[in-house]
Design a protein around this motif. Structure first.
Motif, PDB file in Angstrom:
ATOM      1  N   LEU A 105       0.829  -1.208   0.000  1.00 13.05           N
ATOM      2  CA  LEU A 105       0.000   0.000   0.000  1.00 13.05           C
ATOM      3  C   LEU A 105       0.867   1.263   0.000  1.00 13.05           C
ATOM      4  CD1 LEU A 105      -2.771  -0.935   2.607  1.00 13.05           C
ATOM      5  CD2 LEU A 105      -3.054  -0.713   0.131  1.00 13.05           C
ATOM      6  N   GLU A 110      -0.902   4.290  -1.977  1.00  8.19           N
ATOM      7  CA  GLU A 110      -2.276   4.267  -1.468  1.00  8.19           C
ATOM      8  C   GLU A 110      -2.388   5.000  -0.135  1.00  8.19           C
ATOM      9  OE1 GLU A 110      -5.093   2.923  -2.875  1.00  8.19           O
ATOM     10  OE2 GLU A 110      -3.941   2.436  -4.672  1.00  8.19           O
ATOM     11  N   ILE A 111      -1.332   4.901   0.664  1.00  7.95           N
ATOM     12  CA  ILE A 111      -1.274   5.606   1.941  1.00  7.95           C
ATOM     13  C   ILE A 111       0.051   6.370   1.960  1.00  7.95           C
ATOM     14  CG2 ILE A 111      -1.260   5.418   4.461  1.00  7.95           C
ATOM     15  CD1 ILE A 111      -2.620   2.711   4.198  1.00  7.95           C
ATOM     16  N   ASP A 126      -3.964   9.506   7.984  1.00 10.29           N
ATOM     17  CA  ASP A 126      -3.878   8.927   6.641  1.00 10.29           C
ATOM     18  C   ASP A 126      -4.367   7.476   6.637  1.00 10.29           C
ATOM     19  OD1 ASP A 126      -2.842  11.252   5.448  1.00 10.29           O
ATOM     20  OD2 ASP A 126      -0.804  10.714   6.069  1.00 10.29           O
ATOM     21  N   LYS A 129      -8.158   7.629   6.865  1.00 11.31           N
ATOM     22  CA  LYS A 129      -8.734   8.018   5.571  1.00 11.31           C
ATOM     23  C   LYS A 129      -8.736   6.841   4.617  1.00 11.31           C
ATOM     24  CE  LYS A 129      -7.469  12.887   5.762  1.00 11.31           C
ATOM     25  NZ  LYS A 129      -6.526  13.908   5.263  1.00 11.31           N
ATOM     26  N   TYR A 130      -7.613   6.105   4.562  1.00 13.77           N
ATOM     27  CA  TYR A 130      -7.544   4.936   3.696  1.00 13.77           C
ATOM     28  C   TYR A 130      -8.581   3.898   4.119  1.00 13.77           C
ATOM     29  CZ  TYR A 130      -6.240   0.544   1.667  1.00 13.77           C
ATOM     30  OH  TYR A 130      -6.307  -0.656   1.004  1.00 13.77           O
ATOM     31  N   SER A 131      -8.686   3.655   5.414  1.00 11.23           N
ATOM     32  CA  SER A 131      -9.632   2.668   5.924  1.00 11.23           C
ATOM     33  C   SER A 131     -11.065   3.046   5.548  1.00 11.23           C
ATOM     34  CB  SER A 131      -9.491   2.554   7.442  1.00 11.23           C
ATOM     35  OG  SER A 131     -10.397   1.619   7.960  1.00 11.23           O
ATOM     36  N   HIS A 133     -12.038   5.062   3.077  1.00 14.37           N
ATOM     37  CA  HIS A 133     -12.177   4.985   1.621  1.00 14.37           C
ATOM     38  C   HIS A 133     -12.331   3.523   1.179  1.00 14.37           C
ATOM     39  CE1 HIS A 133     -11.638   5.896  -2.616  1.00 14.37           C
ATOM     40  NE2 HIS A 133     -10.676   4.986  -2.661  1.00 14.37           N
ATOM     41  N   SER A 134     -11.535   2.643   1.769  1.00 18.07           N
ATOM     42  CA  SER A 134     -11.595   1.221   1.440  1.00 18.07           C
ATOM     43  C   SER A 134     -12.968   0.645   1.791  1.00 18.07           C
ATOM     44  CB  SER A 134     -10.494   0.481   2.201  1.00 18.07           C
ATOM     45  OG  SER A 134     -10.547  -0.891   1.970  1.00 18.07           O
TER      46      SER A 134
END
Length: 156
Positions: A105, A110-111, A126, A129-131, A133-134
């Motif tokens: 990632l 991605e992060i 961050d 945010k990724y979590s 969005h996923s």
């Protein structure tokens, strides 16, 4: 549940009496949180006669509730603090993936991350945010699958 003061000591399972107190306390705290969702702090009375109290910040109350709920079930809890900058292992734990996936990632952008003395540091925000969005992407795909199943008459 006994706390020895040593953060490296093994957690101790609560006694039956401690579990019973935790059950009563967790119910009272849960009721308080349901009736006061505005995020106000809670005052804990340490010594009623002397008027000693402490304020528990609103941000700590959901965590306190989770600890009480686990204790009431006879479980012990060990807290692991998360700082603003995380390492690979902490990110893997938060996302419930292995370290190799986190490295991928990061390598794929991605992060975002930065290097500090040869180690990757990842911002907590961050990762969150990724979590999020996923999760949103997963729900979108699930909705598409359900719609497709309904269109094919496979889903009622």
């Amino acid at each position: 549940m006994t706390f020895t003061g040593d953060p490296n000591s093994a957690p101790v399972l609560p006694t039956a009496a401690e579990a019973a107190v935790a059950k009563t306390s967790s119910r009272a705290l849960e009721s308080h949180l349901e009736n006061h969702p505005s995020g106000e702090s809670l005052k804990l009375i340490l010594d009623e006669k002397e008027g000693k109290t402490i304020d528990i910040p609103a941000a700590a109350l959901p965590l306190l509730l989770a600890i009480l709920q686990q204790t009431s079930s006879g479980n012990t809890v060990k807290l692991i603090p998360l700082t603003q900058e995380l390492d690979i292992w902490q990110v893997a734990t938060i996302l419930n993936v292995d370290r190799e996936y986190v490295w991928k990632l990061l390598d794929d952008g991605e992060i975002p991350h930065k290097m500090v003395r040869g180690y990757r540091r990842i911002g907590y925000e961050d990762v969150m945010k990724y979590s999020q969005h996923s999760y949103e992407e997963s729900m979108k795909i699930m909705d598409e699958l359900v719609a497709e199943s309904e269109a094919l008459g496979l889903y009622d």
